[in-house]
Scaffold this motif. Structure first.
Motif, PDB file in Angstrom:
ATOM      1  N   VAL A   1      -4.216   6.243 -10.686  1.00 34.53           N
ATOM      2  CA  VAL A   1      -4.938   5.027 -10.254  1.00 34.53           C
ATOM      3  C   VAL A   1      -4.436   3.825 -11.204  1.00 34.53           C
ATOM      4  O   VAL A   1      -4.216   2.720 -10.483  1.00 34.53           O
TER       5      VAL A   1
ATOM      6  N   GLY B   1      -5.090  11.963 -12.048  1.00 39.08           N
ATOM      7  CA  GLY B   1      -5.648  11.131 -10.838  1.00 39.08           C
ATOM      8  C   GLY B   1      -6.089   9.793 -11.432  1.00 39.08           C
ATOM      9  O   GLY B   1      -5.836   8.839 -10.868  1.00 39.08           O
ATOM     10  N   ILE B   2      -6.930   9.968 -12.374  1.00 42.93           N
ATOM     11  CA  ILE B   2      -7.369   8.733 -13.245  1.00 42.93           C
ATOM     12  C   ILE B   2      -6.272   7.858 -13.705  1.00 42.93           C
ATOM     13  O   ILE B   2      -5.917   6.541 -13.472  1.00 42.93           O
TER      14      ILE B   2
ATOM     15  N   TRP C   1       0.837  -1.129  -0.116  1.00 41.38           N
ATOM     16  CA  TRP C   1       0.022   0.038   0.003  1.00 41.38           C
ATOM     17  C   TRP C   1       0.976   1.452   0.024  1.00 41.38           C
ATOM     18  O   TRP C   1       0.671   2.252  -0.419  1.00 41.38           O
TER      19      TRP C   1
ATOM     20  N   PHE D   1       1.390   6.269  -7.063  1.00 38.16           N
ATOM     21  CA  PHE D   1       0.307   7.076  -7.517  1.00 38.16           C
ATOM     22  C   PHE D   1       0.597   8.588  -7.442  1.00 38.16           C
ATOM     23  O   PHE D   1       0.225   9.326  -8.290  1.00 38.16           O
TER      24      PHE D   1
ATOM     25  N   ALA E   1       2.080   1.393  -3.489  1.00 35.47           N
ATOM     26  CA  ALA E   1       1.083   2.007  -4.167  1.00 35.47           C
ATOM     27  C   ALA E   1       0.746   3.421  -4.311  1.00 35.47           C
ATOM     28  O   ALA E   1       0.593   4.173  -5.280  1.00 35.47           O
TER      29      ALA E   1
ATOM     30  N   GLY F   1      -2.453   1.073  -9.999  1.00 38.09           N
ATOM     31  CA  GLY F   1      -3.568  -0.186  -9.667  1.00 38.09           C
ATOM     32  C   GLY F   1      -3.139  -1.447 -10.473  1.00 38.09           C
ATOM     33  O   GLY F   1      -3.470  -2.494 -10.105  1.00 38.09           O
TER      34      GLY F   1
END
Length: 400
Positions: free
Chosen positions: A161, A157-158, A126, A133, A129, A165
């Motif tokens: 992710v 932001g998209i 986490w 990000f 990640a 992700g």
């Protein structure tokens, strides 16, 4: 007509030479592929390809007038890919500056994917990640990031992710697949072991049941036959009766020896095989055994568990058979007493009163009695007496 070995000027028609050349080429190709199938060589090849992709990702997008520090950070991120298998979290931390202030996006994604594969949903995953990000969402220098519109922020932001992700999703899938494969292999091994154990247990139980029945029933009856033949031999002075008695006794002795060898092969430990003649048949057994017996029964309950009753019968039967074989003429004293939730059986005989012919014995009868007592949760003891006799004590719990 065959052309093999035929030679024409300027043209080679030798099929064997051509075939040998083809086989040599196939062998060389097979050798090359065999080298790549080796684990170490395959790992090195994969690592080289991954590092090359990470370097190309930086080299193809770097601008002509890039700052030197951004190039150094991007190069460090590409080098961190090499150690991602051994130190995945440190590789992510080393690649983050090259992604934030440089162009090492693919290197960061590769390191994050390996971290997710190794650590799964660990806190390090986490953290990695979140860093990836942030590197994709926040632009460097920060002045350019502050001048972006809200639409560009949402779009970044998209993409952030997706960039953070996707490696995690792939890593989790790879890790889950490896874990499932390991569990399936362990389950298959466990299932095979259980199958073998069950088959061994079934075979051992059946062999032990056959061994006990052969010893308890067949050996007992053959011993009686031999004893009767011995009595007939002592009464018959001459003639066919004496010869017949001798033949019967010889055959009985030989059969007992063969039965002993067979019981030795079949003998193994297992559970009890269910009820057999019980303690209620002891009077018939004592009448037929041709041994002087003093029987004492005290405080016997109205009903006994079937397995305990069968074990008591087999205990007395084996002891009387041993008196037949090893102490001819001796008197057997049998005491059966029920108290404290258990059935106590004691069989004692004095020393032999007369010499008798030695019968073959493998000692499996007492072994079988000890197994019965153990399987029923009881105890079994044997000992000699002061006058040269033998004593057997067995205890069987009644709460079954």
């Amino acid at each position: 007509m065959s052309t093999e070995g035929l030679s024409i000027p300027g043209i080679s028609m030798s099929s064997s030479a051509a075939g040998a050349a083809r086989r040599a080429r196939r062998a060389s190709l097979t050798g090359v592929f065999a080298v790549f199938r080796k684990p170490l060589v395959a790992t090195i090849a994969v690592e080289a390809v991954v590092v090359l992709l990470a370097v190309l990702d930086v080299w193809l997008v770097v601008p002509p007038k890039a700052q030197p520090y951004s190039l150094y950070l991007s190069a460090a991120a590409c080098l961190a890919v090499v150690v991602r298998r051994r130190f995945p979290f440190l590789a992510v931390l080393a690649a983050v500056p090259g992604f934030f202030a440089g162009w090492a996006q693919l290197a960061s994604m590769l390191n994050l994917g390996m971290l997710a594969t190794r650590r799964q949903l660990h806190w390090q995953t986490w953290v990695g990640a979140g860093l990836v990000f942030t590197c994709r969402f926040v632009r460097w220098p920060l002045q350019e990031f502050a001048e972006l519109s809200w639409r560009e922020h949402v779009l970044d932001g998209i993409y952030g992710v997706l960039v953070a992700g996707m490696p995690i999703a792939i890593g989790l899938l790879i890790g889950a697949r490896a874990e499932i494969s390991t569990k399936l292999r362990e389950l298959a091994k466990s299932r095979d072991r259980e199958r073998r154990f069950h088959a061994d247990a079934v075979r051992a139980e059946e062999r032990a049941r056959l061994a006990r029945e052969m010893h308890d029933v067949v050996s007992h009856q053959i011993t009686l036959i031999a004893m009767q033949a011995g009595a007939l031999q002592a009464q018959a002075k001459d003639g066919p009766a004496l010869e017949t008695a001798q033949v019967i006794r010889q055959l009985s002795t030989r059969t007992l020896e063969e039965l002993r060898s067979l019981v030795s092969v079949l003998r193994s430990g297992s559970g009890d095989d269910g009820p057999r003649p019980g303690i209620g048949e002891l009077d018939h057994l004592i009448r037929e055994c041709d041994v002087p017996v003093h029987l004492t029964v005290e405080q016997l309950p109205d009903t006994l568990p079937s397995q305990v009753s069968a074990a008591a019968y087999r205990t007395v039967q084996e002891c009387l058979t041993n008196v037949h074989k090893h102490a001819p003429g001796a008197t057997a004293t049998i005491r059966i007493h029920a108290a404290s939730g258990a059935l106590d059986i004691e069989v004692e005989n004095a020393r032999a009163c007369r010499a008798g012919e030695a019968f073959p014995s493998g000692g499996h009868g007492l072994t079988g009695l000890a197994e019965r007592a153990r399987l029923l949760g009881g105890s079994f003891e044997t000992s000699g007496t002061e006058d040269g006799g033998f004593r057997v004590r067995a205890r069987y719990p009644l709460d079954r």
